[in-house]
Motif scaffolding. Structure first.
Motif, mmCIF file in Angstrom:
data_model
loop_
_atom_site.group_PDB
_atom_site.id
_atom_site.type_symbol
_atom_site.label_atom_id
_atom_site.label_comp_id
_atom_site.label_asym_id
_atom_site.label_seq_id
_atom_site.Cartn_x
_atom_site.Cartn_y
_atom_site.Cartn_z
ATOM 1 N N CYS A 53 3.069 3.629 -3.812
ATOM 2 C CA CYS A 53 4.126 4.384 -4.473
ATOM 3 C C CYS A 53 3.625 4.883 -5.819
ATOM 4 O O CYS A 53 2.661 4.354 -6.360
ATOM 5 C CB CYS A 53 5.365 3.517 -4.672
ATOM 6 S SG CYS A 53 5.075 2.096 -5.739
ATOM 7 N N CYS A 59 0.718 -2.840 -2.985
ATOM 8 C CA CYS A 59 -0.199 -1.972 -2.239
ATOM 9 C C CYS A 59 -0.685 -0.770 -3.043
ATOM 10 O O CYS A 59 -1.749 -0.224 -2.770
ATOM 11 C CB CYS A 59 0.440 -1.503 -0.937
ATOM 12 S SG CYS A 59 1.713 -0.261 -1.180
ATOM 13 N N ALA A 67 5.613 -1.408 -10.550
ATOM 14 C CA ALA A 67 5.432 -0.177 -9.787
ATOM 15 C C ALA A 67 6.792 0.471 -9.515
ATOM 16 O O ALA A 67 7.837 -0.172 -9.666
ATOM 17 C CB ALA A 67 4.705 -0.475 -8.485
ATOM 18 N N CYS A 117 4.385 -0.943 0.831
ATOM 19 C CA CYS A 117 4.824 -2.343 0.819
ATOM 20 C C CYS A 117 6.198 -2.528 0.188
ATOM 21 O O CYS A 117 6.942 -3.410 0.561
ATOM 22 C CB CYS A 117 3.796 -3.195 0.079
ATOM 23 S SG CYS A 117 3.782 -2.924 -1.711
ATOM 24 N N ARG A 118 6.509 -1.732 -0.770
ATOM 25 C CA ARG A 118 7.742 -1.836 -1.561
ATOM 26 C C ARG A 118 7.890 -3.188 -2.235
ATOM 27 O O ARG A 118 8.999 -3.680 -2.449
ATOM 28 C CB ARG A 118 8.975 -1.518 -0.705
ATOM 29 C CG ARG A 118 8.966 -0.087 -0.222
ATOM 30 C CD ARG A 118 10.353 0.438 0.029
ATOM 31 N NE ARG A 118 10.296 1.837 0.447
ATOM 32 C CZ ARG A 118 11.342 2.627 0.484
ATOM 33 N NH1 ARG A 118 12.527 2.181 0.133
ATOM 34 N NH2 ARG A 118 11.229 3.877 0.866
ATOM 35 N N GLY A 157 5.262 -3.953 -4.766
ATOM 36 C CA GLY A 157 4.367 -3.899 -5.925
ATOM 37 C C GLY A 157 2.956 -4.388 -5.677
ATOM 38 O O GLY A 157 2.263 -4.749 -6.632
HETATM 39 S S1 FES Z 1 5.037 0.659 -2.343
HETATM 40 FE FE1 FES Z 1 3.407 -0.778 -2.452
HETATM 41 S S2 FES Z 1 3.183 -0.926 -4.605
HETATM 42 FE FE2 FES Z 1 4.958 0.270 -4.476
#
Ligand code: FES
Ligand code: HEM
Lengths: 250, 221
Positions: A66, A63, A82, A58-59, A61
């Motif tokens: 990462c 999902c 995250a 998701c980038r 924070g």
């Molecule tokens: S990529 Fe989804 S929480 Fe960091």
């Protein structure tokens, strides 16, 4: 800004890994940490090198995909976030940044910085759910829930299952994750009927996966991107103790 | 791992309960030891020791105490080995998160306490049991007053003793509050109070025991 990187490279789960040094000369302080790695990978691909494998989705924070261990910190130096929410402005020009995968027996490395966290999935499958079909959202006042419990359940439910608790724990223990997953159901009426089997099964599975035992060190809470409280571990301990005492009854 | 295997949390709770027993034992032991400071040639101390030796309640509690030590030590070591095995590859940069450093060294501080415990058993308890001969300062196999003074007058013994109690203080400081978390008591209001009580407890115990060799080393004629 100029950044030196020391990145863990490992071909597969059984290969012996090693650190490889890279240098980036023109990193924007406003780029995210993962964007910086994207730039590195772009360079590597253009040079026909193997890009660095790391997990992300998701980038933003939410999902939990990462997860990098950066300079001795799970998810890097920024508290309560995250890896994908970390920006290069958290570092200084000329810094050397060491990037490692989560290290735990229960999280084998797939490649480079990507680890296999399916142990968490198996713990969830062992009991982290309620068996009834909950249907659509019920009438809000049908089932009274104490406000404090609703808040605590919600806080526990913010766990994104990233595994930072395991990564940060000196014992690679998963008790913050399991404690949160048990708590968010245990605090609500819907979770009650299966509460005892749930805690016994999930703790059982957690042990089978080879996670360590909590020593009440609390680095999990300090590093959790959702700042989940170790009170959830205490709740799990109490529930487990209670369930154990009752489990012999016929 | 079979269903008979003792689960992680059970192990922690058993270690904690045994530890709690040891925590109370230390208070009683300190109480008896402090009577050595009464300036009456050891009369009060002998009476206290005599009471501890003959009281039926203490006689029943004594094997329980031994069991508590053994269980605490064995399960503590098992937990530590499992914790090492859970991270076979160590990080190259060690963890910089805010943490309770004392909790990372429970095994190490425990081992130091254990070594001291063995020395202690050899110097006192085994003599009482008749496993070892009383030393030549002792009038009989119960005369630990003279035995203790002889040992404490030896600077090397006193230093070992004091160092052991520094390690015990670190062990206890984490242990006390850790016990409550382990049995499931974590509370926004009471947990900070428990932590303060744990620190006070660990200081009272270690300083309390430490006063005695310091007295006999420096102030005893
Ligand atoms: S990529 Fe989804 S929480 Fe960091
Ligand atoms: C009089 C001496 C001792 C007292 C009062 C004491 C007390 C305690 C208590 C209360 C705990 C906390 C348990 C919990 O978190 O629930 C603890 C933990 C521990 N103790 Fe001791 N202890 C003593 C001696 C020892 C010795 C001799 C060892 C030898 C190895 C030892 C090893 C450990 C270990 C390894 C832990 C940590 C367990 C964990 O991972 O949580 N202790 N102790």
């Amino acid at each position: 800004m100029k950044i030196k990187l020391k990145i863990w490279r490992q071909e597969n789960a059984t290969a012996k890994g090693k650190f490889v040094k890279y240098q980036l000369d023109d990193v924007s302080p406003d780029s995210s940490f993962l964007e910086m790695l994207d730039e590195l990978n772009q360079d590597l691909i253009q040079k026909d090198d193997d890009p660095v494998v790391f997990d992300h989705d998701c980038r933003e924070g939410i999902c939990g995909t990462c997860g990098l261990y950066i300079n001795g910190r799970a998810h890097g130096p920024q508290k309560g976030s995250a890896t994908c929410q970390l920006h290069m402005r958290s570092f200084k020009d000329g810094d050397t940044i060491t990037v490692e995968p989560w290290r735990a027996k229960a999280f084998p490395v797939i490649k480079d910085l990507m680890v296999d966290r399916s142990a968490f999935d198996r713990i969830m499958v062992s009991g982290g759910y309620i068996s009834i079909n909950a249907g659509s959202a019920p009438e809000a006042n049908n089932m009274p829930v104490r406000k404090e419990n609703a808040d605590m359940a919600f806080d526990a439910a913010t766990c994104i299952g990233c595994g930072a608790c395991v990564a940060a724990c000196p014992n690679a223990s998963a008790m913050l994750f399991v404690g949160a997953k048990i708590s968010h159901l245990a605090l609500l009426p819907q979770g009650q009927p299966e509460a005892e089997e749930r805690v016994l099964e999930m703790v059982n599975q957690m042990d089978l996966e080879g996670f360590g035992n909590c020593s009440n060190n609390y680095s999990c809470e300090a590093e959790c991107p959702k700042e989940i409280s170790v009170g959830n571990i205490a709740r799990m301990n109490a529930q487990f103790f209670g369930a154990k005492l009752k489990s012999g009854k016929k | 791992m079979s269903n008979l295997a003792i689960r992680s949390i059970s192990k922690k709770i058993i270690t904690g309960l045994a530890g709690l027993f040891l925590i109370t034992f230390l208070v009683v032991h300190l109480g008896v030891n402090l009577t050595m400071l009464v300036p009456d040639g050891g009369e009060t101390f002998r009476e206290a020791a005599e009471f501890m030796r003959t009281n039926p309640v203490i006689k029943i509690v004594e094997p329980v105490l031994f069991a508590a030590f053994i269980i605490h030590i064995i399960i503590g070591i098992v937990l530590k080995i499992q914790n090492w095995m859970a991270r076979p590859n160590r990080y190259s940069v060690s963890n910089k998160a805010y943490t309770y450093w004392m909790s990372k060294y429970m095994f190490h501080t425990g081992i130091v306490v254990l070594i001291f415990l063995i020395i202690h058993l050899i110097n006192f308890y085994f003599i009482r049991l008749g496993l070892l001969e009383p030393s030549n300062v002792m009038s009989d196999e119960h005369d630990f007053y003279n035995q203790a003074i002889m040992l404490f007058r030896d600077p090397l013994y006193s230093v070992i003793y004091l160092v052991a109690f520094v390690f015990l203080a670190v062990h206890l400081n984490h242990a006390f509050q850790s016990f409550f978390q382990t049995i499931g008591a974590n509370h926004s209001k009471y947990t900070p109070v428990i932590k303060v009580i744990g620190t006070i407890y660990s200081l009272v115990i270690s300083i309390g025991f430490a006063i005695i060799p310091i007295y006999f080393l420096f102030f005893y004629e």
